[in-house]
Design an enzyme around this catalytic site. Sequence first.
Site, PDB file in Angstrom:
ATOM      1  N   HIS A 248      19.804  74.422  45.428  1.00 54.35           N
ATOM      2  CA  HIS A 248      19.936  73.049  44.296  1.00 54.35           C
ATOM      3  C   HIS A 248      21.571  73.395  43.801  1.00 54.35           C
ATOM      4  CE1 HIS A 248      17.802  74.673  40.485  1.00 54.35           C
ATOM      5  NE2 HIS A 248      18.624  75.566  41.150  1.00 54.35           N
TER       6      HIS A 248
ATOM      7  N   GLY B 114      26.828  91.293  47.294  1.00 54.33           N
ATOM      8  CA  GLY B 114      27.669  90.556  48.155  1.00 54.33           C
ATOM      9  C   GLY B 114      27.791  89.230  47.860  1.00 54.33           C
ATOM     10  N   ASP B 115      28.280  88.489  48.958  1.00 58.34           N
ATOM     11  CA  ASP B 115      28.812  87.094  48.825  1.00 58.34           C
ATOM     12  C   ASP B 115      28.002  86.394  49.792  1.00 58.34           C
ATOM     13  OD1 ASP B 115      29.561  84.662  48.882  1.00 58.34           O
ATOM     14  OD2 ASP B 115      31.958  85.214  48.836  1.00 58.34           O
TER      15      ASP B 115
ATOM     16  N   ASP C  65      22.384  89.626  45.957  1.00 53.33           N
ATOM     17  CA  ASP C  65      23.141  88.474  45.089  1.00 53.33           C
ATOM     18  C   ASP C  65      24.396  89.415  44.561  1.00 53.33           C
ATOM     19  OD1 ASP C  65      23.706  86.519  43.039  1.00 53.33           O
ATOM     20  OD2 ASP C  65      21.591  86.433  42.657  1.00 53.33           O
TER      21      ASP C  65
END
Length: 337
Positions: A242, A222-223, A196
Amino acid sequence: PSAVAMRLVTAYQASQAVTVAARLGIPDLLGEGPMTSGEIARATATQPDMMLRLLRALAAFAVVKDLGSGTFALTPIGDALRAGVPDTVRPFALWAGSESHWQTFATLAECLRTGRSAFEILYGLEGSFAFYESHPDQARAFDDAMSAGSAFTGRAATETYDFTGLSRVVDVGGGHGKVLASILKAHAHLRGTLFDLPRVVEGAPSLLVADGVADRCEVVGGDMFVAVPAGGDLYLLCHVIHDWDDRLATKVLRACRRAMAPAAKLLILDLVMPERIAPSPTAQANVLADLRMMVATGGGRERTAAEFEALLGAADLRLQRVLPIGASASLLEATPA
């Protein structure tokens, strides 16, 4: 019909009463046994007469039980608002009842009119995640609320999905790791990778230690829009898709697809909206969750199975099956196309 409509119109008042009770720690006090309203008022530094009136309101909604003579006891509903109990909803109450959350729903009409999120209207930001980056206290409240909800969904996932034959689960956007910890605790043969934002995973190690799985779980910041860790034979997205519009959701799925080996699987844990809505408690929970996505994000939404299938197809993934795990969630299993 008029009485039902009136209950709907005033429901926010009951919600605020419950949030204030949780914030003051009333359920925690009553967890030790029945108390009078005066005793609770002294313990919470509040006005005795007003505390009595709040407790009566809570009793009308079965949060506490009125024993007479100004004495109140905790109910099973109230017990779920205590700190630290299994399946507590207290963190969610504190987040959902916060001023910033209420303000987002106050802009619902403007969101509908303009197509913008509440955070864009109020703060000039794309969505809630950008807001939390600059409001750490409210970010912690949000993270705690999501972790509390994950405690239930994690257990439900372990009871529904067969993890036999797997060795490593990569939890993408896994927050503090509550879902992954539940899976690792139930399956001693598994190892995990929690992934995350760096800000978010800072809060994970203590939880993983408390759950006794830290030695089998690495934590990576991280991304997820750029890349996710390789080496997993199951990639988990728990209440992640979502949060994003179709373009960004597909970007996350493509990042997972690039990291997946040919035999790896992807597991999405999310609400699956029915094609047609009929009144029921489950439907109400689902559509309110969808409204939260609408006001809080720049395009996030709850999706039907057909909409999930289309997203997966755009990321070179194929939906294999949908497994309901509770009243308001499902597991969607996908494999490389």
